[in-house]
Structure formats: C-alpha cells, structure tokens
Design an enzyme around this catalytic site. Structure first.
Site, PDB file in Angstrom:
ATOM      1  N   SER A   1     -40.623  14.632 -10.751  1.00 51.98           N
ATOM      2  CA  SER A   1     -42.065  14.703 -10.497  1.00 51.98           C
ATOM      3  C   SER A   1     -42.492  13.972  -9.234  1.00 51.98           C
ATOM      4  CB  SER A   1     -42.832  14.144 -11.703  1.00 51.98           C
ATOM      5  OG  SER A   1     -42.648  14.966 -12.837  1.00 51.98           O
TER       6      SER A   1
ATOM      7  N   GLU B   1       0.798  -1.222   0.000  1.00 55.04           N
ATOM      8  CA  GLU B   1       0.000   0.000   0.000  1.00 55.04           C
ATOM      9  C   GLU B   1       0.834   1.277   0.000  1.00 55.04           C
ATOM     10  OE1 GLU B   1      -3.343   0.063  -0.347  1.00 55.04           O
ATOM     11  OE2 GLU B   1      -3.170  -2.102  -0.587  1.00 55.04           O
TER      12      GLU B   1
END
Length: 736
Positions: free
Chosen positions: A407, A140
């Site tokens: 809507s 990492e």
C-alpha cells in the site's frame, strides 16, 4: 453444308480420348517405377546397414553411447540456456573497481572509509609473503592450481564431511567461485546465484591466469572493519605493509575470508586467534608446512591495533563508490577524495534503530532483515542501512533488493489523481469491483460505500485506487507519476500495479516520498557533495554541477497530498509513527500479500525515511504490517533526528492535525535486551548554530584579502579591500 461438317466432329473425339489415355498410362507407369526403384533402394540400404548390426556386448555398448549422445545434446542445450544469464554479467567493465582509489569523508570532513584499488599499485603475487599465499590456499582452496574453476573432488569431500557431521562444516566452493561471487554476484543464497557462480568461475579460468585470479581474490575480498583486500586489512589490523607481516599475522588474515564479521580481530580477538590456529593446522594437514615451522606462530599469536571504536558505514560506502565511478568516469584522475552527505550520528542511530527492532521483535514477528534510507530535505542521503550485518552479507537491501511496496505504492495513484484536479474531499465509492477478471478485496473484507479520497488513503482501502486506475487514470499515468517522483526501478503496468505489486527499492521509496516535503520539486537525492583530487582541486561539486530541481507535482497536488499523508499517523494505519512535541509527520504504511514485506515511508519538514522489514528468502513474517515494526522503527530514528534542530514546516500544512484518541494496540513485549531510547547529543543551541552559519556565509561571500605596503614599505600588512564587509574587531581581552 451441315452434312459435310458433322463427320469432322466425329473424327476429333477419338483422338482426344486416346491422348488422355496416354497421359494416364504415363502417370501410372512413372509412379509404379518410382515405387519399385524406392523399394529396391530401401532393400539395398537395409542390406548395407546389416553389416553394422551389433550383437551381444557390442550392442549394449552402442546403445549406451547412443543414449549418451542424445542426453549429451539435450544437456548441452540446457547448459547453454543456463550459461547465457551468467555471461551477461561479464558484459560490463568488471575491472572498473581497479581503476579507482577513493577516500571517503563524512559531511563534516572526517574520514570514514576507502574503496577501490589502483591496479598498478597493488602488490604483485610474486612479492607477497610465501606464508600468506600458503595460508590462504591451505584454508580456502588446496587444489587451486589443479582444478578448472570447479573442484569436483573437493566438492565430493565437503559433501561427505557435511553428511558425517549432520550439518555444514566444510564448504565446496573454490577460490575462483568465491571471486566470481565477489566480482559479479550478490550474497543471496539462491540456486540461480549458485548456477551463475559456477559458469562464471569457468569463464574466469578461461580468461585469466591463476596468478591473476589469486591477485584479484586477495584484492577484492571483504576482510572486516570496512576493509577490502589483504593489503588494506594488514594496514588496518596490524599497521604494517602486506609485505612485512609474519606467519601468525598471515594466518589471522587467511582466517578472515570465511566469516570476517565473526573473526575480525578488532571485534573478537580470541575468536580471531582460534581461527588463526585452525589455519596453521590446515598448513600442516595440507603438507605446505611442518608442525615445527608453525610452532612459533602458535606460541606467539598476532596482536592487533586497537580499533574497537572504528565502524564504517559500509552499505553507504558501496553505494557511494558506484556513484563516484559514474560521476568521475570522464575525469583523468581516479585517485580521489570524496566528501559525502552521510551524518555519522544519524547513521549510528539508524543502525541502532533497525538492530534494536529486530532484537526485540524479530523472533515474535519471524523477521530477520531490515533496511532503511534517510534523506534530508534537499536530497542529501544522511543514513543508509542495507541489512543487519555487513560482515555476514554485503548485499545492499536498501539499493539492490526489489521488494513489493504494498500500500505504500498507493501514493503515486493518489498523486496522479490530484494532478487530474481531484482533492482530498473528492468522493469515490468503496464497493466490490472487477477489472479484467480480477476482483481485489479490502483488508477486512468490508466496504465503506461513499468515502473521500482522504479517508480512503488513510484507511488504506484497496478498491479505491483500483477504481481510480480503471475509470480515471490508467496504469501508464500512475507509472509515469512514480517515475517523475524518483522511482528508478522499471514499473510494470498490469492491473494489480495500483496495489503495489511492482517491485521497488527502499532508496526508490525514500527518493519519491521526499518530493512531498520538497513542495513538489524533485528531491535531487545524492550521496556525493564534492569530489577532489589530492592536490585539493574540486573536480565535482553538487551545488555547482548538479542541475536545478524540476517541478514534478503541482502546488495544488502537493498541498492535497500532504494534507492526506499527515492524517495517516493521526487517524490512519501509521499511528505508531507519530512524533511528539508538535512535530507534524506524514507517511504511508505498506504490507504485501502473505505478510512477506512490511513498509513505512514517512517524512517531516526536515527528513524523509523509508523503512522495510522482511526475509531474504521471501518467507512470510508472522502477520507483521507496515504499521507495526516499520512504523516503530521510523519513530525511534526520527525522534532522535528531530532533537535540537530548527524544524521546517511541511508545505501546505500550517498547524499540526487535531489529535484523536488512539486505540490501544497490542504489540510484542520487549525483552531484556531492549535498547534505551536514543538521545541525540546536543553541543550547540539552535541560535548558536544559526549564528555560526551566518558567519560562515559571510566568509564565503567575502572578497580575498590583498597585501598593501605600510610605513614606507618597511612593514607588509594585510588589509581588506574597501568593498569587503567590515567584520567585528576582536580585542586582546577577547583573544585571551
């Protein structure tokens, strides 16, 4: 007399004239002297600074330095402006997660997952296996102990490798940046998030030691299978404490940080072992171990516990954990057992419904994400889908994504109108309208003239809610109605708000629409039923501690709204959401501009479900409307949920609406990956269920049994007190 006075006036005039001449002369001399002295000062200053005039290479150097200072000042101001939003994220109690350790149960008491880590009980970095730390850093962030949050050398190397490969093969984020994202930010891939991530990484480096950063990273990262942190992952995958894992297991865990969904060993063991082999190669390439030291781990890869059937409702658990922290903050104990409202059968059906819809129609509609929330009448959240794959992205689109409802927002305008005394039969005009320079148009660019409110909402006419807001209601009243019904997101009150331009969440919509089957009472949405400590003491009970439901819509308004909304799946835009077997359905579709968002929010007398589909990057879909994929997904889930239960009526609706012929609608052809219809397993009939509930209620209401001596005190028996209702006697034959 007059002859004497005239000479005196003649004498005064010269004196006044001389006085003004002197003032004029003084002003002239003063201004001239000031200018002369200023010129002298300027000449002296110029002569002085000529000593510092550079020529040749010195002049070029100072020009560069001067420009650098100018741009540096401007850059500092810009950096400060960019940093302020990032530092706002640190104001809260960002360490709060470490104060809680929560075990979650479903509505039936089955364990479904864990969240939180007790800070004092987490394993210190110095006690973790050395090969685990090396495996994580080698994979990492190899320069973790050398950079200050951002590794510019590593970033340059990653960019070079990606350019050579013609794609992303190497990441440039440091371990600190990944922790900043896990602690403060979401997984959304935006420039704003990356800027915040960089500043927060530097902030973490300034406020925490390297060991603290590494410990937090190992404790907070998602590791697949519903686990967070390396310690939990070690228990889940290997059944071991983190301190007891070997090198092969450490390599497999270290490989999960990049893509836990792809490399989770209980899902894809070959991929997990291949990834672990890459981690072992990283250890060798980084100089942290030799090939001889990793050879045994290559030849004997890690084996895992069979967890193939385990699937945690992670999006729901994340939301429920936030709710627990809010409710349990005053409690002295933070190691808790929490009984939630989730129904794992409905949760699995909800996930299958969203996934199957995306699998069948996602490519044709150009849509990649979906979210769903189901609430049972009474407020219990029974299922929640926050995205397509929790392993790929832990961002909960059901509770945190703000999207325009289109809507589907119109119901709040119509509900406010019904509160003002209007009815479904009230006639309004569908005609061109202009409000503050804005002229909304209907979907088909046509106008119907005089229409009833029922017809206007069923056909999702745009001009009518705008006309109601302009002439009858005002946007503030509409916003207050939505807030009372359960919309927690702040609502903008601009002129376009009646057509759904103010963003809301899927959870907001489900909460508010659940008011309709609740008869106008607030839905009391909740995900936590009980909170207990490990001694079994009930610290919180929703039925006991939650306030009673308030009325938010009048009976007249709720009856009128239900009459309208139950027509939409029959004659309106939501026909694909209509259920069979005489089950009455109400709801409303929603589609935003450029087809970016599509909604269907609907309800029966038993459940309310809000469904959203769209893309994380706000790109448009291929003309997907709320009446298409969202309505079909709603129907698929509700068909499953309504099987084998005793149905409740929608308030104000006595009988199913009259069926009308449905026009054939063209949809994308399902592919070969289409899932079969969901069938809900039925273990008990409705009659047996009612009987068992009545027996359970009798036990709850019964007084506790009391001991009484019998036969001179020689035998102790238990006898119910006289006031306890008599229970049926069980014979020996029945026992056998």
């Amino acid at each position: 007399m007059n002859a004497v006075q005239e000479p005196r006036k003649e004498e005064n005039r010269p004196k006044k004239r001389h006085f003004f001449l002197r003032i004029d002369s003084w002003i002239d001399s003063t201004v001239w002297n000031a200018g002369f002295r200023l010129a002298e000062w300027w000449e002296d200053t110029t002569i002085f600074f000529r000593r510092f005039r550079m020529r040749g290479w010195k002049k070029a150097l100072f020009e560069v330095l001067g420009e650098g200072m100018t741009w540096g000042t401007a850059g500092s101001v810009l950096m400060l402006a960019l940093a302020l939003p990032a530092f706002e994220e640190t104001k809260g109690n960002w360490r709060a997660q470490s104060d809680f350790a929560v075990t979650f149960l479903d509505r039936y008491g089955n364990e479904i997952g864990h969240r939180g880590i007790i800070h004092e009980d987490s394993v210190p970095i110095d006690e973790l296996p050395d090969h685990l730390i090396k495996a994580v850093l080698a994979t990492e962030d190899r320069r973790f102990f050398d950079h200050w949050g951002i590794d510019f050398l590593g970033l340059s190397r990653a960019m070079t490798e990606n350019a050579r490969a013609g794609g992303v093969v190497q990441g440039g984020s440091t371990l600190t940046q990944q922790l900043a994202k896990n602690l403060f930010l979401s997984n959304e891939r935006t420039i704003e998030r990356k800027i915040k991530e960089a500043f927060l990484a530097v902030w973490l480096e300034c406020n925490l030691s390297k060991k603290e950063i590494l410990r937090l990273y190992l404790d907070r990262a998602y590791m697949g299978g519903g686990t967070f942190g390396a310690a939990a992952a070690a228990q889940f995958y290997f059944g071991k404490a983190i301190t007891d894992i070997d090198l092969a297991e450490s390599a497999m865990l270290a490989g999960l940080f990049k893509a836990p969904a792809r490399y989770a060993p209980h899902v894809n063991l070959p991929a997990a072992r291949a990834r672990a082999n890459e981690v072992l190669s990283n250890l060798v390439q980084g100089g942290l171990m030799t090939e001889g030291q990793v050879l045994a781990a290559r030849l004997n890869p890690a084996t895992v516990i069979d967890r193939a059937q385990v699937k945690a409702p992670d999006f729901f658990l994340d939301w429920a954990f936030d709710e627990v922290q809010r409710i349990a903050a005053p409690f002295a104990q933070h190691s808790l057992i929490v009984r939630t409202t989730i129904d794992m059968g409905l949760q699995q059906a909800a996930e299958d419904s969203v996934e199957s819809s995306l699998r069948q129609y996602g490519e044709s509609y150009k849509v990649k994400q979906g979210a769903l929330v189901m609430i049972e009448n009474g407020g219990a959240v029974r299922s929640m889908v926050g995205g397509r794959d929790y392993g790929e992205s832990q961002f909960n689109r059901a509770t945190r994504a703000l999207r325009q409802p289109g809507s589907s927002f119109k119901v709040y305008t119509y509900a406010a109108a019904m509160e003002k005394g209007m009815t479904p039969e009230t006639v309004v005009v569908d005609a061109p309208i202009t409000w503050r320079g804005w002229s909304p148009q209907n979907y088909a660019r046509k106008y119907a003239g005089r229409v009833t409110l029922m017809n206007a909402l069923a056909r999702s006419i745009n001009t009518v809610p705008v006309r109601l807001a302009k002439d009858k209601l005002g946007t503030d009243v509409i916003a207050q109605t939505a807030k009372r019904m359960g919309v927690e997101t702040p609502i903008r009150t601009d002129k376009t708000m009646p057509l759904g331009t103010s963003e809301v969440t899927v959870l907001d919509q489900a909460t508010a629409y659940a008011v309709f089957p609740a008869g106008g009472l607030e839905s009391r949405r909740h995900g936590i039923s009980q909170i207990l400590n490990y001694d079994g003491d009930i610290l919180y009970d929703f039925g006991r501690d939650a306030p009673p439901a308030r009325r938010v819509l009048s009976e007249q308004a709720i009856s009128s709204m239900n009459r309208i909304l139950t027509q939409i799946p029959v004659i309106g835009t939501g026909r694909r959401a209509a259920l069979g077997n005489g089950i009455v359905t109400g709801g409303k579709t929603g589609t935003t501009q450029a087809y970016r968002d599509a909604w269907f929010v609907g309800f029966t007398g038993d459940y309310t479900t809000a469904v959203w589909f769209g893309n994380d990057d706000y790109t448009s879909t291929d003309e997907m409307t709320g009446g298409s994929l969202p309505a079909m997904t709603f129907k698929r889930l509700m068909d499953y949920a309504e099987q084998g239960i005793e149905h409740r009526a929608i308030p104000g609706i006595e009988a199913p609406p009259a069926e009308t012929p449905k026009e054939p609608e063209v949809v994308a052809e399902p592919d070969e990956n289409a899932l079969p219809p969901l069938v809900r397993p039925r273990s008990l009939s409705a009659d047996v269920t009612r009987l068992l509930k009545s027996i359970g209620n009798a036990f709850e209401q019964a007084s506790p049994l009391k001991p009484r001596e019998k036969d001179g005190g020689r035998v102790a028996v238990l006898e119910a007190p006289e006031e306890t209702p008599a229970m049926p006697r069980v014979t020996n034959a029945a026992k056998n």
